[in-house]
Enzyme design. Structure first.
Site, mmCIF file in Angstrom:
data_model
loop_
_atom_site.group_PDB
_atom_site.id
_atom_site.type_symbol
_atom_site.label_atom_id
_atom_site.label_comp_id
_atom_site.label_asym_id
_atom_site.label_seq_id
_atom_site.Cartn_x
_atom_site.Cartn_y
_atom_site.Cartn_z
ATOM 1 N N CYS A 1 -4.848 6.082 -4.237
ATOM 2 C CA CYS A 1 -4.178 4.785 -4.120
ATOM 3 C C CYS A 1 -2.751 4.965 -4.613
ATOM 4 C CB CYS A 1 -4.903 3.719 -4.940
ATOM 5 S SG CYS A 1 -4.082 2.104 -4.931
ATOM 6 N N CYS B 1 0.871 -1.177 0.000
ATOM 7 C CA CYS B 1 0.000 0.000 0.000
ATOM 8 C C CYS B 1 0.904 1.221 0.000
ATOM 9 C CB CYS B 1 -0.920 0.010 1.221
ATOM 10 S SG CYS B 1 -1.934 1.501 1.348
#
EC number: 5.1.1.7
Length: 274
Positions: free
Chosen positions: A217, A73
């Protein structure tokens, strides 16, 4: 259990120190914590653990709101670096961490910006993982909604990137889950919808695996730029505009690591009884 709430461009996290306190999390507990009405609420939960390798500083674990653990992530990595510094767990400017699929270097640029060495993009289909006989710059995927042309890459997690004319007119929430769960992605995938403004600037929406569309993201921005460069539509330094803000992505091409620079914001500290 003590925790911090943080965000990277609106992609929000519950960050937990597993170095100085004992932490045991199950999928059920994570789902309860992720509930925005009855829990803390977050896109992902980030867990700081002691390093498995004595030459590294920490081990970095990521859990989606549905309780599933993932290997990468990007926005979380920036918040991870800011968190361990704020909590006095390290005073290093360059922080070396391991993840489920590799190693990363997180560099504190100033009080707002963090630069992350995301490693080299992975193109080999079997390593993404993605079902294909060989690597291609473009793949055709058929869904019940439409047939799409896309690039596929792993940034430690699988990304499928589509170039679209206008991200505001693209059916992200209809097409996203169909591609996320496509049979050719055995571990599902994050789906990026990329609008090329020019060779150094894109707009992006990402339907994240296990989380749905988020405001930003980081690994999705990295994957989109890598695909755009590989397909010949982008240069080596690209601004990525997401609904939560902008990231700067740099990649010199095959054989080189990819770098992401962006904000990491601390919101508040809390305590919750499990």
């Amino acid at each position: 259990m003590q925790f911090s709430k943080m965000h990277g461009l609106g992609n929000d996290f519950m960050v937990i120190d597993g170095v100085t306190q004992n932490v045991y999390l199950t999928e059920e507990v994570i789902r309860k914590l992720a509930d925005r009405h009855r829990g803390v609420g977050f896109d992902q939960l980030l867990l700081v653990e002691p390093p498995y390798d004595p030459e590294l500083d920490f081990h970095y674990r990521i859990f989606n709101a549905d309780g599933s653990e993932v290997a990468q992530c990007g926005n979380g990595a920036r918040c991870f670096a800011r968190f361990v510094t704020l909590k006095g767990l390290t005073n290093k400017q360059d922080i070396h961490v391991s993840t489920a699929k590799g190693k990363m270097v997180l560099t504190l640029k100033d009080e707002e910006k963090v630069r992350v060495n995301m490693g080299e993009p992975i193109w080999e289909p079997a390593q993404v993982p993605f079902t294909a006989n060989k690597f291609e710059k473009n793949y055709i995927l058929r869904t019940d909604l439409q047939t799409v042309l896309c690039g596929v890459v792993s940034m430690g997690n699988p990304h499928c990137v589509l170039q679209v004319e206008d991200i505001n007119l693209t059916p992200v929430n209809e097409l996203g889950p169909l591609l996320e769960n496509h049979e050719r992605f055995p571990e599902r995938a994050n789906i990026g919808f990329m609008q090329v403004v020019n060779r150094n600037h894109i707009k992006l929406r990402v339907f994240e695996r296990g989380a749905g569309e988020t405001q930003a993201c980081g690994s999705g921005a990295c994957g989109a730029v890598a695909v755009g460069i590989m397909q010949g539509v982008l240069d080596n330094n690209v601004q990525v505009d997401l609904s939560g803000g902008s990231l700067q992505i740099e990649w010199e091409g095959v054989g080189h690591p990819l770098y992401m620079t962006g904000d990491a914001t601390h919101i508040y500290d809390g305590f919750i009884k499990l």
